[in-house]
Design a protein around this motif. Structure first.
Motif, mmCIF file in Angstrom:
data_model
loop_
_atom_site.group_PDB
_atom_site.id
_atom_site.type_symbol
_atom_site.label_atom_id
_atom_site.label_comp_id
_atom_site.label_asym_id
_atom_site.label_seq_id
_atom_site.Cartn_x
_atom_site.Cartn_y
_atom_site.Cartn_z
ATOM 1 N N SER A 197 -4.214 -4.152 7.150
ATOM 2 C CA SER A 197 -2.812 -3.743 7.213
ATOM 3 C C SER A 197 -2.506 -2.700 6.147
ATOM 4 C CB SER A 197 -1.884 -4.941 7.013
ATOM 5 O OG SER A 197 -2.191 -5.954 7.935
ATOM 6 N N GLY A 198 -2.973 -2.949 4.943
ATOM 7 C CA GLY A 198 -2.741 -2.007 3.842
ATOM 8 C C GLY A 198 -3.395 -0.663 4.131
ATOM 9 N N LYS A 199 -4.589 -0.738 4.676
ATOM 10 C CA LYS A 199 -5.357 0.481 4.952
ATOM 11 C C LYS A 199 -4.674 1.365 6.000
ATOM 12 C CE LYS A 199 -9.253 2.784 4.349
ATOM 13 N NZ LYS A 199 -9.469 3.525 3.108
ATOM 14 N N LEU A 200 -3.846 0.744 6.843
ATOM 15 C CA LEU A 200 -3.151 1.508 7.877
ATOM 16 C C LEU A 200 -2.122 2.484 7.311
ATOM 17 C CD1 LEU A 200 -2.661 -1.213 10.605
ATOM 18 C CD2 LEU A 200 -4.092 0.810 10.739
ATOM 19 N N MET A 201 -1.825 2.344 6.030
ATOM 20 C CA MET A 201 -0.916 3.287 5.397
ATOM 21 C C MET A 201 -1.654 4.576 5.017
ATOM 22 S SD MET A 201 2.141 1.847 5.204
ATOM 23 C CE MET A 201 1.747 1.576 6.919
ATOM 24 N N ASP A 202 -2.967 4.550 5.148
ATOM 25 C CA ASP A 202 -3.795 5.705 4.808
ATOM 26 C C ASP A 202 -3.936 6.607 6.049
ATOM 27 O OD1 ASP A 202 -5.967 7.420 4.515
ATOM 28 O OD2 ASP A 202 -7.166 5.974 3.397
ATOM 29 N N GLU A 203 -3.384 7.805 5.923
ATOM 30 C CA GLU A 203 -3.309 8.698 7.076
ATOM 31 C C GLU A 203 -4.687 9.047 7.654
ATOM 32 O OE1 GLU A 203 -0.829 12.050 6.193
ATOM 33 O OE2 GLU A 203 -1.326 13.000 8.109
ATOM 34 N N ASP A 233 -5.917 8.323 11.453
ATOM 35 C CA ASP A 233 -6.351 9.393 12.350
ATOM 36 C C ASP A 233 -7.721 9.098 12.935
ATOM 37 O OD1 ASP A 233 -4.052 10.732 11.980
ATOM 38 O OD2 ASP A 233 -4.859 12.257 10.629
ATOM 39 N N SER A 234 -8.657 8.694 12.085
ATOM 40 C CA SER A 234 -10.006 8.436 12.606
ATOM 41 C C SER A 234 -9.980 7.294 13.604
ATOM 42 C CB SER A 234 -11.005 8.081 11.501
ATOM 43 O OG SER A 234 -10.598 8.522 10.278
ATOM 44 N N LEU A 235 -9.175 6.264 13.301
ATOM 45 C CA LEU A 235 -9.102 5.113 14.189
ATOM 46 C C LEU A 235 -8.541 5.519 15.557
ATOM 47 C CD1 LEU A 235 -9.690 2.091 13.966
ATOM 48 C CD2 LEU A 235 -7.331 1.739 13.225
ATOM 49 N N MET A 236 -7.492 6.309 15.531
ATOM 50 C CA MET A 236 -6.850 6.701 16.786
ATOM 51 C C MET A 236 -7.722 7.653 17.594
ATOM 52 S SD MET A 236 -2.867 7.046 15.651
ATOM 53 C CE MET A 236 -2.068 7.082 17.260
ATOM 54 N N LYS A 237 -8.591 8.377 16.897
ATOM 55 C CA LYS A 237 -9.444 9.348 17.597
ATOM 56 C C LYS A 237 -10.740 8.738 18.117
ATOM 57 C CE LYS A 237 -7.883 13.534 15.285
ATOM 58 N NZ LYS A 237 -8.027 13.988 13.893
ATOM 59 N N ALA A 238 -11.054 7.537 17.674
ATOM 60 C CA ALA A 238 -12.340 6.931 18.059
ATOM 61 C C ALA A 238 -12.435 6.783 19.579
ATOM 62 C CB ALA A 238 -12.483 5.574 17.385
ATOM 63 N N GLY A 245 6.265 -1.391 15.230
ATOM 64 C CA GLY A 245 5.889 0.006 15.425
ATOM 65 C C GLY A 245 6.279 0.747 14.153
ATOM 66 N N PHE A 246 5.314 0.929 13.259
ATOM 67 C CA PHE A 246 5.677 1.421 11.925
ATOM 68 C C PHE A 246 5.610 2.947 11.827
ATOM 69 C CE2 PHE A 246 1.180 0.446 11.796
ATOM 70 C CZ PHE A 246 0.633 1.546 11.151
ATOM 71 N N GLY A 247 5.445 3.595 12.973
ATOM 72 C CA GLY A 247 5.471 5.055 12.982
ATOM 73 C C GLY A 247 4.145 5.668 13.335
ATOM 74 N N ASN A 248 4.176 6.965 13.659
ATOM 75 C CA ASN A 248 2.973 7.731 13.992
ATOM 76 C C ASN A 248 2.230 7.228 15.227
ATOM 77 O OD1 ASN A 248 3.038 9.523 11.584
ATOM 78 N ND2 ASN A 248 2.818 7.559 10.531
ATOM 79 N N GLY A 249 2.923 6.526 16.105
ATOM 80 C CA GLY A 249 2.304 6.119 17.367
ATOM 81 C C GLY A 249 1.480 4.842 17.311
ATOM 82 N N ILE A 250 1.538 4.151 16.169
ATOM 83 C CA ILE A 250 0.771 2.898 16.056
ATOM 84 C C ILE A 250 1.714 1.700 15.912
ATOM 85 C CG2 ILE A 250 -1.025 1.647 14.775
ATOM 86 C CD1 ILE A 250 -2.099 4.049 13.715
ATOM 87 N N ALA A 251 1.324 0.586 16.509
ATOM 88 C CA ALA A 251 2.064 -0.660 16.297
ATOM 89 C C ALA A 251 1.084 -1.756 15.911
ATOM 90 C CB ALA A 251 2.817 -1.056 17.563
ATOM 91 N N ILE A 252 1.574 -2.712 15.152
ATOM 92 C CA ILE A 252 0.719 -3.810 14.707
ATOM 93 C C ILE A 252 1.404 -5.152 15.007
ATOM 94 C CG2 ILE A 252 1.512 -3.391 12.319
ATOM 95 C CD1 ILE A 252 -1.271 -4.409 11.393
ATOM 96 N N PRO A 253 1.560 -5.436 16.326
ATOM 97 C CA PRO A 253 2.204 -6.692 16.703
ATOM 98 C C PRO A 253 1.366 -7.881 16.219
ATOM 99 C CG PRO A 253 1.120 -5.718 18.606
ATOM 100 C CD PRO A 253 1.047 -4.710 17.499
ATOM 101 N N ALA A 311 0.836 -1.206 0.000
ATOM 102 C CA ALA A 311 0.000 0.000 0.000
ATOM 103 C C ALA A 311 0.868 1.253 0.000
ATOM 104 C CB ALA A 311 -0.921 -0.010 1.223
ATOM 105 N N ALA A 312 1.958 1.221 0.765
ATOM 106 C CA ALA A 312 2.847 2.379 0.845
ATOM 107 C C ALA A 312 3.495 2.652 -0.517
ATOM 108 C CB ALA A 312 3.920 2.144 1.906
#
Lengths: 102, 157
Positions: B122-128, B132-137, B58-66, A21-22
């Motif tokens: 996972s792919g969608k997580l590259m979409d800023e 943002d919406s996910l983290m703000k929920a 931890g791929f950046g911006n405060g999110i991790a996907i263990p 995706a990136a």
């Protein structure tokens, strides 16, 4: 400008698809065409076709595992990095690949 | 295929307080174990840590996907933790992590449609905007709806 790329990671789920995706999004920003083949837990997705290999000007390998069918890409200028690098710096990778075509 | 086969309100904690990375992973593994989605919290935690040791998730911006892929995973699952504090994750951008999406992946390839959902997510997580919406929920239902929207968009190439 036509690029091709392969992404693959050990679990074949998260990073394979994040990197794809990136790369797709960075290519779009650069006005470059890219076809990204994902080699993951579901086998090969979005497989690069023979014609696309023939037209490709550069190949990006963002892989942490051995890829399937590497012989398809002989002779194509290649940038090889870890899948994490593609997630982190997709923009830089696309630039590098564009450099290779010059 | 509904995302709700993989995640439900009891697999989401929007006020998770974890002292460090290990503690966060353990708490999230507990949520999975309580629902019988993994056989063993300790084996799964071990498996997730092994994956982290290879490369940080931890791929950046405060999110991790263990994530852990193991034969002791019974059902493909997602658990989500929004941390009330942030913890070090050796992230790619060196920022601390405050939002964790943990994936439990079975060893067998039987649940392909489920894996497809994890892949799309996972792919969608590259979409800023999505991130943002996910983290703000602030409501679990909002998290579920966001996840559900992203998989129905059919964004697999």
């Amino acid at each position: 400008m036509k690029l091709i790329a392969i992404t693959a990671c050990p679990a074949g789920v998260a990073h394979t698809h994040m990197a794809a995706a990136a790369l797709e999004s960075a290519a779009k920003k650069n006005g470059v065409k890219i076809k990204v083949e994902k080699q993951g837990a579901m086998g090969i997705e979005n497989q690069i076709k023979e014609k696309e290999i023939a037209d490709a000007e550069a190949l990006i390998l963002a892989v942490d595992t051995a890829i399937a069918k590497p012989e398809r890409f002989e002779g194509i200028p290649t940038v090889k990095v870890s899948v994490g690098e593609a997630v982190k710096n997709s923009q830089g990778l696309i630039s590098k690949a564009i450099e290779l075509t010059k | 295929m509904s995302i709700r086969a993989l995640i439900n309100e009891d697999l989401i904690d929007l006020h998770l307080h974890g002292s460090n990375q290990l503690n966060v992973i353990e708490q999230m593994a507990s949520m999975l174990e309580r629902q019988g989605r993994i056989e063993s919290k300790s084996i799964f935690t071990e498996c997730v840590l092994e994956r982290e040791a290879q490369v940080t998730t931890g791929f950046g911006n405060g999110i991790a996907i263990p994530h852990g892929k193991d034969e002791t995973v019974k059902d493909t699952s997602i658990s989500i933790g929004k941390l009330s504090n942030s913890v070090d994750w050796k992230a790619m951008d060196d920022r601390d992590v405050s939002f964790v999406i943990m994936l439990a992946i079975p060893e067998s390839e039987a649940g392909t449609t489920h894996l497809q959902i994890l892949s799309q997510l996972s792919g969608k997580l590259m979409d800023e905007d999505f991130r943002d919406s996910l983290m703000k929920a602030n409501e679990k239902e909002d998290v579920l709806n966001l996840l559900s929207d992203c998989i129905t968009e059919k964004n697999i190439g």
